[in-house]
Design a protein around this motif. Structure first.
Motif, mmCIF file in Angstrom:
data_model
loop_
_atom_site.group_PDB
_atom_site.id
_atom_site.type_symbol
_atom_site.label_atom_id
_atom_site.label_comp_id
_atom_site.label_asym_id
_atom_site.label_seq_id
_atom_site.Cartn_x
_atom_site.Cartn_y
_atom_site.Cartn_z
ATOM 1 N N ILE A 12 40.944 8.966 -51.525
ATOM 2 C CA ILE A 12 39.657 9.352 -50.933
ATOM 3 C C ILE A 12 38.991 8.154 -50.258
ATOM 4 C CG2 ILE A 12 37.319 10.162 -51.456
ATOM 5 C CD1 ILE A 12 38.613 11.859 -53.693
ATOM 6 N N GLN A 13 38.963 7.033 -50.934
ATOM 7 C CA GLN A 13 38.323 5.843 -50.362
ATOM 8 C C GLN A 13 39.081 5.321 -49.150
ATOM 9 O OE1 GLN A 13 38.171 3.521 -53.992
ATOM 10 N NE2 GLN A 13 35.936 3.769 -54.055
ATOM 11 N N LEU A 14 40.392 5.367 -49.180
ATOM 12 C CA LEU A 14 41.171 4.905 -48.030
ATOM 13 C C LEU A 14 40.987 5.816 -46.824
ATOM 14 C CD1 LEU A 14 44.462 3.686 -49.702
ATOM 15 C CD2 LEU A 14 42.689 2.312 -48.612
ATOM 16 N N ALA A 15 40.940 7.118 -47.057
ATOM 17 C CA ALA A 15 40.716 8.057 -45.959
ATOM 18 C C ALA A 15 39.343 7.820 -45.342
ATOM 19 C CB ALA A 15 40.839 9.494 -46.454
ATOM 20 N N GLU A 16 38.337 7.597 -46.152
ATOM 21 C CA GLU A 16 36.988 7.324 -45.660
ATOM 22 C C GLU A 16 36.936 5.999 -44.909
ATOM 23 O OE1 GLU A 16 32.999 7.906 -44.834
ATOM 24 O OE2 GLU A 16 34.514 9.320 -45.535
ATOM 25 N N LEU A 17 37.595 4.984 -45.423
ATOM 26 C CA LEU A 17 37.652 3.681 -44.759
ATOM 27 C C LEU A 17 38.292 3.806 -43.379
ATOM 28 C CD1 LEU A 17 37.374 0.580 -44.727
ATOM 29 C CD2 LEU A 17 39.608 0.490 -45.846
ATOM 30 N N PHE A 18 39.420 4.512 -43.300
ATOM 31 C CA PHE A 18 40.090 4.717 -42.022
ATOM 32 C C PHE A 18 39.182 5.444 -41.038
ATOM 33 C CE2 PHE A 18 42.524 7.423 -39.174
ATOM 34 C CZ PHE A 18 43.302 6.481 -38.529
ATOM 35 N N TYR A 19 38.580 6.537 -41.487
ATOM 36 C CA TYR A 19 37.706 7.332 -40.623
ATOM 37 C C TYR A 19 36.542 6.488 -40.101
ATOM 38 C CZ TYR A 19 34.667 10.997 -38.902
ATOM 39 O OH TYR A 19 33.879 11.759 -38.092
ATOM 40 N N GLN A 20 35.864 5.790 -40.999
ATOM 41 C CA GLN A 20 34.709 4.984 -40.601
ATOM 42 C C GLN A 20 35.112 3.836 -39.682
ATOM 43 O OE1 GLN A 20 31.613 5.781 -40.907
ATOM 44 N NE2 GLN A 20 32.115 7.567 -42.140
ATOM 45 N N THR A 21 36.261 3.253 -39.917
ATOM 46 C CA THR A 21 36.728 2.158 -39.072
ATOM 47 C C THR A 21 36.958 2.633 -37.645
ATOM 48 O OG1 THR A 21 37.750 1.052 -40.950
ATOM 49 C CG2 THR A 21 38.520 0.406 -38.769
ATOM 50 N N VAL A 22 37.618 3.757 -37.492
ATOM 51 C CA VAL A 22 37.916 4.288 -36.163
ATOM 52 C C VAL A 22 36.669 4.836 -35.488
ATOM 53 C CG1 VAL A 22 39.193 6.060 -34.894
ATOM 54 C CG2 VAL A 22 40.328 4.772 -36.708
ATOM 55 N N HIS A 23 35.845 5.577 -36.230
ATOM 56 C CA HIS A 23 34.706 6.271 -35.627
ATOM 57 C C HIS A 23 33.422 5.463 -35.569
ATOM 58 C CE1 HIS A 23 37.408 9.648 -36.504
ATOM 59 N NE2 HIS A 23 36.890 10.138 -35.416
ATOM 60 N N SER A 24 33.329 4.362 -36.286
ATOM 61 C CA SER A 24 32.098 3.574 -36.277
ATOM 62 C C SER A 24 32.364 2.124 -35.891
ATOM 63 C CB SER A 24 31.430 3.594 -37.657
ATOM 64 O OG SER A 24 31.165 4.898 -38.068
ATOM 65 N N VAL A 25 33.073 1.441 -36.734
ATOM 66 C CA VAL A 25 33.287 0.011 -36.561
ATOM 67 C C VAL A 25 33.984 -0.308 -35.242
ATOM 68 C CG1 VAL A 25 34.370 -2.045 -37.550
ATOM 69 C CG2 VAL A 25 33.346 -0.321 -39.060
ATOM 70 N N ASN A 26 35.058 0.399 -34.938
ATOM 71 C CA ASN A 26 35.837 0.127 -33.727
ATOM 72 C C ASN A 26 35.585 1.132 -32.613
ATOM 73 O OD1 ASN A 26 38.041 -0.796 -36.120
ATOM 74 N ND2 ASN A 26 37.506 -2.258 -34.546
ATOM 75 N N MET A 27 34.502 1.868 -32.693
ATOM 76 C CA MET A 27 34.210 2.914 -31.715
ATOM 77 C C MET A 27 34.223 2.395 -30.281
ATOM 78 S SD MET A 27 30.959 5.337 -31.963
ATOM 79 C CE MET A 27 30.483 6.452 -30.685
ATOM 80 N N LYS A 28 33.689 1.208 -30.083
ATOM 81 C CA LYS A 28 33.625 0.646 -28.733
ATOM 82 C C LYS A 28 34.988 0.186 -28.225
ATOM 83 C CE LYS A 28 32.391 -4.030 -30.243
ATOM 84 N NZ LYS A 28 32.961 -3.904 -31.539
ATOM 85 N N ASP A 29 35.961 0.055 -29.120
ATOM 86 C CA ASP A 29 37.281 -0.443 -28.747
ATOM 87 C C ASP A 29 38.238 0.635 -28.267
ATOM 88 O OD1 ASP A 29 36.512 -3.043 -29.489
ATOM 89 O OD2 ASP A 29 37.033 -2.641 -31.575
ATOM 90 N N TYR A 30 37.875 1.897 -28.497
ATOM 91 C CA TYR A 30 38.772 3.000 -28.173
ATOM 92 C C TYR A 30 38.046 4.090 -27.399
ATOM 93 C CZ TYR A 30 41.429 0.846 -31.940
ATOM 94 O OH TYR A 30 42.092 -0.053 -32.735
ATOM 95 N N THR A 31 38.772 4.725 -26.492
ATOM 96 C CA THR A 31 38.250 5.920 -25.846
ATOM 97 C C THR A 31 38.762 7.117 -26.638
ATOM 98 O OG1 THR A 31 40.149 6.223 -24.402
ATOM 99 C CG2 THR A 31 38.366 4.806 -23.571
#
Length: 53
Positions: A12-31
């Motif tokens: 659960i924590q890893l899935a949340e970490l992955f989601y937040q990383t892609v959708h928040s932390v690295n949002m500006k890095d990806y289209t």
């Protein structure tokens, strides 16, 4: 930092970490189209996956 082997209870924590990383932390890095259409994939049908937490 302490490293250890993966445990099923980490899921659960890893899935949340992955989601937040892609959708928040690295949002500006990806289209929205990257890691997908530029690799030749296309959407056939959108679906929503519901996970139990």
């Amino acid at each position: 930092m302490q490293l250890r082997k993966y445990m099923t209870s980490d899921c659960i924590q890893l899935a949340e970490l992955f989601y937040q990383t892609v959708h928040s932390v690295n949002m500006k890095d990806y289209t929205k189209e990257q890691f997908f259409e530029h690799r030749g994939y296309h959407v056939v049908q959108k679906q929503k996956v519901i996970r139990r937490f």
